[in-house]
Design a protein around this motif. Sequence first.
Motif, mmCIF file in Angstrom:
data_model
loop_
_atom_site.group_PDB
_atom_site.id
_atom_site.type_symbol
_atom_site.label_atom_id
_atom_site.label_comp_id
_atom_site.label_asym_id
_atom_site.label_seq_id
_atom_site.Cartn_x
_atom_site.Cartn_y
_atom_site.Cartn_z
ATOM 1 N N SER A 1 0.836 -1.203 0.000
ATOM 2 C CA SER A 1 0.000 0.000 0.000
ATOM 3 C C SER A 1 0.867 1.247 0.000
ATOM 4 O O SER A 1 2.056 1.214 0.335
ATOM 5 C CB SER A 1 -0.915 -0.009 1.226
ATOM 6 O OG SER A 1 -0.139 -0.073 2.414
ATOM 7 N N ASP A 2 0.250 2.362 -0.389
ATOM 8 C CA ASP A 2 0.969 3.634 -0.382
ATOM 9 C C ASP A 2 -0.019 4.771 -0.176
ATOM 10 O O ASP A 2 -1.242 4.584 -0.266
ATOM 11 C CB ASP A 2 1.736 3.837 -1.697
ATOM 12 C CG ASP A 2 0.830 3.882 -2.922
ATOM 13 O OD1 ASP A 2 0.034 4.837 -3.040
ATOM 14 O OD2 ASP A 2 0.903 2.973 -3.759
ATOM 15 N N THR A 3 0.518 5.939 0.113
ATOM 16 C CA THR A 3 -0.297 7.149 0.285
ATOM 17 C C THR A 3 -0.151 8.055 -0.928
ATOM 18 O O THR A 3 -0.248 9.272 -0.810
ATOM 19 C CB THR A 3 0.126 7.895 1.556
ATOM 20 O OG1 THR A 3 1.544 8.207 1.463
ATOM 21 C CG2 THR A 3 -0.117 7.064 2.793
ATOM 22 N N GLY A 4 0.070 7.458 -2.100
ATOM 23 C CA GLY A 4 0.379 8.220 -3.292
ATOM 24 C C GLY A 4 -0.828 8.717 -4.057
ATOM 25 O O GLY A 4 -1.899 8.964 -3.493
ATOM 26 N N MET A 5 -0.653 8.841 -5.381
ATOM 27 C CA MET A 5 -1.627 9.523 -6.230
ATOM 28 C C MET A 5 -2.927 8.767 -6.417
ATOM 29 O O MET A 5 -3.926 9.323 -6.860
ATOM 30 C CB MET A 5 -1.016 9.815 -7.588
ATOM 31 C CG MET A 5 -0.669 8.577 -8.390
ATOM 32 S SD MET A 5 0.057 8.995 -9.980
ATOM 33 C CE MET A 5 1.490 9.913 -9.454
ATOM 34 N N GLY A 6 -2.947 7.470 -6.101
ATOM 35 C CA GLY A 6 -4.189 6.716 -6.232
ATOM 36 C C GLY A 6 -4.508 6.345 -7.670
ATOM 37 O O GLY A 6 -3.780 6.672 -8.603
ATOM 38 N N ILE A 7 -5.635 5.670 -7.836
ATOM 39 C CA ILE A 7 -6.075 5.185 -9.149
ATOM 40 C C ILE A 7 -7.550 5.523 -9.316
ATOM 41 O O ILE A 7 -8.350 5.357 -8.399
ATOM 42 C CB ILE A 7 -5.876 3.656 -9.263
ATOM 43 C CG1 ILE A 7 -4.431 3.271 -8.972
ATOM 44 C CG2 ILE A 7 -6.288 3.148 -10.643
ATOM 45 C CD1 ILE A 7 -4.220 1.769 -8.842
ATOM 46 N N GLU A 8 -7.907 5.990 -10.494
ATOM 47 C CA GLU A 8 -9.313 6.249 -10.783
ATOM 48 C C GLU A 8 -10.100 4.941 -10.696
ATOM 49 O O GLU A 8 -9.631 3.900 -11.162
ATOM 50 C CB GLU A 8 -9.467 6.843 -12.182
ATOM 51 C CG GLU A 8 -8.849 8.214 -12.351
ATOM 52 C CD GLU A 8 -9.055 8.738 -13.760
ATOM 53 O OE1 GLU A 8 -9.926 8.193 -14.471
ATOM 54 O OE2 GLU A 8 -8.357 9.681 -14.142
ATOM 55 N N PRO A 9 -11.303 4.978 -10.112
ATOM 56 C CA PRO A 9 -12.093 3.742 -9.989
ATOM 57 C C PRO A 9 -12.295 3.022 -11.318
ATOM 58 O O PRO A 9 -12.287 1.791 -11.377
ATOM 59 C CB PRO A 9 -13.427 4.233 -9.408
ATOM 60 C CG PRO A 9 -13.056 5.478 -8.648
ATOM 61 C CD PRO A 9 -11.957 6.123 -9.433
ATOM 62 N N SER A 10 -12.464 3.776 -12.402
ATOM 63 C CA SER A 10 -12.695 3.150 -13.707
ATOM 64 C C SER A 10 -11.483 2.394 -14.227
ATOM 65 O O SER A 10 -11.595 1.578 -15.152
ATOM 66 C CB SER A 10 -13.096 4.222 -14.734
ATOM 67 O OG SER A 10 -12.045 5.174 -14.886
#
Length: 525
Positions: free
Chosen positions: A308-317
């Motif tokens: 896991s990370d606290t980074g930019m994330g991913i769009e749900p799509s």
Amino acid sequence: MNARSGEQAPETRILLRTATSRDALMACAVLEHAGLQPRVCADMASLLQQFQDGAGALMLAEETLADDASAGALGQLLAAQPPWSDVPVLVLARSGADSRAITRAMAQPANITVIERPVRVAALVSAARSALRARSRQYEVRALLRDLNEADRRKTEFLATLAHELRNPLAPLSTALALLTRRQIDAADSAHYYALMQRQVEHMARLVDDLMEVSRITRGKIELRMDAVPLEAVLNDAIEQSRPYIRGAGHQLDRQLPARPLLLRGDAVRLTQIFANLLNNAAKYTAAGGRIGIAARELDGEARIEVSDTGMGIEPSMLDSVFDMFVQANGSARRAQGGLGIGLTLVKSLVELHGGRVAARSAGLGQGSTVVVHLPLLEPDQAGAAPAPLNGSAAGPAPEPGDQTVLIVDDNHDAADTLAELLGALGARPAIAYSGAQALRLVHEQMPRLAILDLGMPDMDGYELARRLRELPRGADILLVALSGWGQADDRERAAAAGFDRHLLKPAELEQLRALLDWHANALR
């Protein structure tokens, strides 16, 4: 009138335009009884509007096409369909001779079927179902075209990224070469430029290796060295490989390992590669000073590992497609970090080769992400070691290369000349040929015991040259080495079948060439 609205998709509807309301009621009753979805349209304008929302077929009475305006509107609708679409049109005609409306309808370059009234119920239902089946095939073509267009778009983006990443090391290489050729630089200063050039060449080689790795894995051309592997050792090795990225960005790493030792059955190197890739991604796409976590636990006979990370994330799509080849989530941010963006494709392929599965989770952009890997576990009594396949023959003690004649064959003059200079600096005596025919002449004159052949040469390629060398009276004594940019499993198998003893990838590393000359020296004894 709307029959069973909401139960079926608009694209499966049959749009009705009948001569009378009584005909509409009868047609709807027949079609509904057959499980179909009719929709009555009050006029041609309503039918054209409904068609924009989707339709499986059109069913029109001949009378509705009698006026020029209606016929013209239908013709425009049919002509304006996208390339994949050819909506079936069923025209219910009056009995007798063909009318002007029927003649005009049949002249349309469209998918029109004329059914004479009165029509049997079975014939009407059969025609309607056939029309819907044909329309269903058209929808399949539409979906295929969409997928192909999306894949083409992704591939175009990927190739643009590849070109960008390959140009990055080319720029300092070109600059360093320009400085070395245009300025008088002493040995101490030139060492800096040589080190720079070596780093950039290694970077380019890694990019190409990554591409080849994806190709080998996705085509099932990779061989795993299966053994009983402690999960903790795999994760610790992955952490050590990723530590420079993590430390360089000032991240905090949290790790939680299971209370008891867990054993996997797999290839230790490839398993480490999985988690090193995931940790590298987490470090690259998390802003400086972030947090990265790796946690493992036992769950229902499996090892569940979360990175896991606290980074930019991913769009749900994008969560379901981030592991696919050519997919680039958060493209602009990823391009800023460099790389080809194929690490997750490698991860997914390697996990599945080990009988596991992988998925990504994220609450959205800016909210971090988690990749969850499930791998099957071994019980301690199943942990018998599996023998690892041999990777080449072991060399004996390394003597000095001495005076060794090495034949180098490559149609690229620069490649052949520079390799000859390097081998000469290592103590070999190189002989150069720029074609297969020239190589055969040199062999008759000098009969070298070691030959390094390029595979992709015109006129006579390396495979054919190797076969001809083996047919010579002393050809069996020549140590043949293939040197090529093609290095997949089937390329190596083809080289072995042609008579090569070894296969090296371009560019050959210095230590590989040293070992090659040592191998040659041992063979001469």
